[in-house]
Design a protein around this motif. Structure first.
Motif, mmCIF file in Angstrom:
data_model
loop_
_atom_site.group_PDB
_atom_site.id
_atom_site.type_symbol
_atom_site.label_atom_id
_atom_site.label_comp_id
_atom_site.label_asym_id
_atom_site.label_seq_id
_atom_site.Cartn_x
_atom_site.Cartn_y
_atom_site.Cartn_z
ATOM 1 N N VAL A 101 0.834 -1.203 0.000
ATOM 2 C CA VAL A 101 0.000 0.000 0.000
ATOM 3 C C VAL A 101 0.874 1.260 0.000
ATOM 4 C CG1 VAL A 101 -1.761 1.314 1.248
ATOM 5 C CG2 VAL A 101 -1.864 -1.193 1.200
ATOM 6 N N ASP A 102 0.624 2.162 -0.952
ATOM 7 C CA ASP A 102 1.360 3.435 -1.079
ATOM 8 C C ASP A 102 2.857 3.234 -1.297
ATOM 9 O OD1 ASP A 102 -1.004 4.879 -0.701
ATOM 10 O OD2 ASP A 102 -0.773 4.872 1.472
ATOM 11 N N ARG A 103 3.230 2.076 -1.838
ATOM 12 C CA ARG A 103 4.644 1.798 -2.141
ATOM 13 C C ARG A 103 4.740 1.315 -3.591
ATOM 14 N NH1 ARG A 103 3.765 0.056 3.169
ATOM 15 N NH2 ARG A 103 5.300 0.766 4.716
ATOM 16 N N THR A 104 4.873 2.267 -4.485
ATOM 17 C CA THR A 104 4.893 1.922 -5.912
ATOM 18 C C THR A 104 6.083 1.049 -6.282
ATOM 19 O OG1 THR A 104 6.050 4.012 -6.387
ATOM 20 C CG2 THR A 104 3.646 4.020 -6.560
ATOM 21 N N TRP A 105 7.154 1.126 -5.498
ATOM 22 C CA TRP A 105 8.339 0.318 -5.796
ATOM 23 C C TRP A 105 8.128 -1.158 -5.428
ATOM 24 C CZ3 TRP A 105 7.816 3.991 -2.038
ATOM 25 C CH2 TRP A 105 7.912 3.566 -0.719
ATOM 26 N N ARG A 106 6.957 -1.475 -4.860
ATOM 27 C CA ARG A 106 6.605 -2.856 -4.560
ATOM 28 C C ARG A 106 5.340 -3.282 -5.325
ATOM 29 N NH1 ARG A 106 7.062 -2.868 2.093
ATOM 30 N NH2 ARG A 106 9.269 -2.271 2.236
ATOM 31 N N LYS A 107 4.944 -2.515 -6.297
ATOM 32 C CA LYS A 107 3.667 -2.688 -6.977
ATOM 33 C C LYS A 107 3.577 -4.002 -7.754
ATOM 34 C CE LYS A 107 0.607 -0.271 -10.230
ATOM 35 N NZ LYS A 107 0.476 0.912 -11.118
ATOM 36 N N THR A 108 2.408 -4.631 -7.683
ATOM 37 C CA THR A 108 2.152 -5.833 -8.463
ATOM 38 C C THR A 108 1.696 -5.444 -9.862
ATOM 39 O OG1 THR A 108 1.560 -7.196 -6.549
ATOM 40 C CG2 THR A 108 0.684 -7.880 -8.683
ATOM 41 N N VAL A 109 2.354 -6.013 -10.883
ATOM 42 C CA VAL A 109 2.026 -5.778 -12.278
ATOM 43 C C VAL A 109 1.893 -7.134 -12.958
ATOM 44 C CG1 VAL A 109 2.754 -4.714 -14.453
ATOM 45 C CG2 VAL A 109 3.307 -3.610 -12.277
ATOM 46 N N ASP A 110 0.880 -7.286 -13.788
ATOM 47 C CA ASP A 110 0.648 -8.578 -14.442
ATOM 48 C C ASP A 110 1.818 -8.979 -15.329
ATOM 49 O OD1 ASP A 110 -0.865 -10.870 -14.865
ATOM 50 O OD2 ASP A 110 -1.862 -10.033 -16.627
ATOM 51 N N ASN A 111 2.448 -8.007 -15.960
ATOM 52 C CA ASN A 111 3.650 -8.260 -16.758
ATOM 53 C C ASN A 111 4.789 -8.592 -15.799
ATOM 54 O OD1 ASN A 111 5.972 -8.194 -18.304
ATOM 55 N ND2 ASN A 111 5.470 -6.290 -19.358
ATOM 56 N N ILE A 112 5.213 -9.838 -15.775
ATOM 57 C CA ILE A 112 6.215 -10.277 -14.788
ATOM 58 C C ILE A 112 7.514 -9.490 -14.912
ATOM 59 C CG2 ILE A 112 7.612 -12.234 -14.010
ATOM 60 C CD1 ILE A 112 5.323 -14.059 -14.673
ATOM 61 N N GLY A 113 7.832 -9.069 -16.124
ATOM 62 C CA GLY A 113 9.059 -8.301 -16.317
ATOM 63 C C GLY A 113 9.044 -6.971 -15.599
ATOM 64 N N LYS A 114 7.859 -6.450 -15.291
ATOM 65 C CA LYS A 114 7.732 -5.170 -14.605
ATOM 66 C C LYS A 114 7.197 -5.315 -13.182
ATOM 67 C CE LYS A 114 6.901 -2.598 -18.889
ATOM 68 N NZ LYS A 114 5.966 -1.675 -19.613
ATOM 69 N N ASP A 115 6.883 -6.550 -12.810
ATOM 70 C CA ASP A 115 6.304 -6.803 -11.493
ATOM 71 C C ASP A 115 7.329 -6.584 -10.388
ATOM 72 O OD1 ASP A 115 4.375 -7.698 -9.610
ATOM 73 O OD2 ASP A 115 5.320 -9.677 -9.608
ATOM 74 N N LYS A 116 6.913 -5.959 -9.286
ATOM 75 C CA LYS A 116 7.810 -5.672 -8.159
ATOM 76 C C LYS A 116 7.409 -6.454 -6.905
ATOM 77 C CE LYS A 116 10.215 -2.469 -10.339
ATOM 78 N NZ LYS A 116 9.543 -2.548 -11.646
ATOM 79 N N THR A 117 6.535 -7.440 -7.067
ATOM 80 C CA THR A 117 6.044 -8.183 -5.907
ATOM 81 C C THR A 117 7.137 -9.025 -5.254
ATOM 82 O OG1 THR A 117 3.877 -8.332 -6.970
ATOM 83 C CG2 THR A 117 4.265 -9.767 -5.086
ATOM 84 N N CYS A 118 7.913 -9.718 -6.075
ATOM 85 C CA CYS A 118 8.905 -10.670 -5.558
ATOM 86 C C CYS A 118 10.315 -10.189 -5.909
ATOM 87 C CB CYS A 118 8.653 -12.054 -6.146
ATOM 88 S SG CYS A 118 6.960 -12.657 -5.926
ATOM 89 N N GLN A 119 10.967 -9.520 -4.978
ATOM 90 C CA GLN A 119 12.253 -8.896 -5.269
ATOM 91 C C GLN A 119 13.457 -9.597 -4.640
ATOM 92 O OE1 GLN A 119 12.301 -4.632 -4.626
ATOM 93 N NE2 GLN A 119 10.128 -4.433 -5.104
ATOM 94 N N PHE A 120 13.200 -10.529 -3.727
ATOM 95 C CA PHE A 120 14.320 -11.126 -2.990
ATOM 96 C C PHE A 120 14.343 -12.636 -3.199
ATOM 97 C CE2 PHE A 120 13.055 -7.230 -0.930
ATOM 98 C CZ PHE A 120 14.267 -6.560 -0.803
ATOM 99 N N GLN A 121 15.378 -13.079 -3.895
ATOM 100 C CA GLN A 121 15.489 -14.499 -4.211
ATOM 101 C C GLN A 121 15.982 -15.295 -3.008
ATOM 102 O OE1 GLN A 121 16.605 -15.915 -8.229
ATOM 103 N NE2 GLN A 121 18.406 -16.779 -7.243
ATOM 104 N N ILE A 122 15.346 -16.423 -2.792
ATOM 105 C CA ILE A 122 15.753 -17.331 -1.725
ATOM 106 C C ILE A 122 16.742 -18.355 -2.260
ATOM 107 C CG2 ILE A 122 14.957 -19.110 -0.123
ATOM 108 C CD1 ILE A 122 12.291 -17.613 0.045
ATOM 109 N N VAL A 123 16.384 -18.970 -3.393
ATOM 110 C CA VAL A 123 17.265 -19.974 -3.983
ATOM 111 C C VAL A 123 16.857 -20.194 -5.439
ATOM 112 C CG1 VAL A 123 15.780 -21.899 -3.277
ATOM 113 C CG2 VAL A 123 18.217 -22.304 -3.660
ATOM 114 N N ALA A 124 17.817 -20.606 -6.253
ATOM 115 C CA ALA A 124 17.559 -21.020 -7.630
ATOM 116 C C ALA A 124 18.263 -22.356 -7.839
ATOM 117 C CB ALA A 124 18.084 -19.980 -8.620
ATOM 118 N N LYS A 125 17.510 -23.342 -8.331
ATOM 119 C CA LYS A 125 18.085 -24.672 -8.513
ATOM 120 C C LYS A 125 17.640 -25.273 -9.847
ATOM 121 C CE LYS A 125 19.023 -26.429 -3.873
ATOM 122 N NZ LYS A 125 18.825 -27.591 -2.980
#
Length: 206
Positions: A86-110
């Motif tokens: 809320v009121d944080r555009t830098w965390r905004k959810t966007v349907d286009n995953i390339g522009k989405d800011k919902t998930c910014q911190f990676q836990i792991v990639a395997k």
């Protein structure tokens, strides 16, 4: 009217195909094929730099065989819950995953092994630089071109269940405080030694 409808449908299909060709992936188009869990309970607070989190993921076994045939990599991430957007555009959810800011911190990639049907897991200590907020965990499946082709998450579609909090550490680390004290003490001793040496030099010159 029929021709106009046909032209409109063709245009929409062309736009979708063009978007796919240029790497635009819409979250709303992804199938939910992964089952993802995380160890924190609803409302639990994790302290950055101290508390651990365990995440698990695997393909939903109720889906048809071959669902995961294109999967090459799984990436698991911390994602902001709506209350922390809320009121944080830098965390905004966007349907286009390339522009989405919902998930910014990676836990792991395997790498993903389609022949291994066992549930995968990973444990880590929450990083100190993960901002204080309410989170859930999401995993994306990627194909050989590193394009999202499936996902799973610990919460429901409205992102209201199985949410947890992270409390980041904003103060200075203990080791930094110790280093600062040692540096200050060294500076004082050096200054005192310089002063004594100058006094002796002055007496000798007399």
């Amino acid at each position: 009217m029929a021709e106009r409808g046909f032209l409109l449908a063709s245009l929409l299909l062309f736009c979708c195909l063009a978007g796919t060709c240029y790497g635009i992936v819409l979250f709303s188009s992804l199938p939910r094929t992964l089952v993802v869990t995380a160890s924190p309970s609803q409302g639990q607070v994790l302290v950055g730099g101290e508390d651990k989190i365990t995440v698990t993921w695997g393909v939903n076994q109720s889906l048809p065989a071959g669902t995961d045939s294109a999967y090459k990599t799984i990436k698991v991430k911390f994602c902001y819950a709506p209350i922390s957007q809320v009121d944080r555009t830098w965390r905004k959810t966007v349907d286009n995953i390339g522009k989405d800011k919902t998930c910014q911190f990676q836990i792991v990639a395997k790498p993903y092994d389609a022949s291994n049907k066992t549930v995968q897991s990973f444990e880590l200590t929450v990083e100190r630089d993960v901002p204080s907020a309410t989170y859930f965990v999401r995993a994306y499946a990627y194909n050989s071109e590193n394009v999202e082709v499936g996902y799973g998450q610990t919460t429901d579609a409205h992102k209201t269940t199985n949410l947890f909090e992270v409390q980041s550490i904003t103060g200075r680390h203990v080791s930094l405080d110790i280093a600062a004290v040692c540096f200050s003490a060294f500076s004082v001793v050096s200054l005192l030694g310089f002063f004594v040496a100058e006094k002796r030099r002055a007496k000798r010159s007399q």
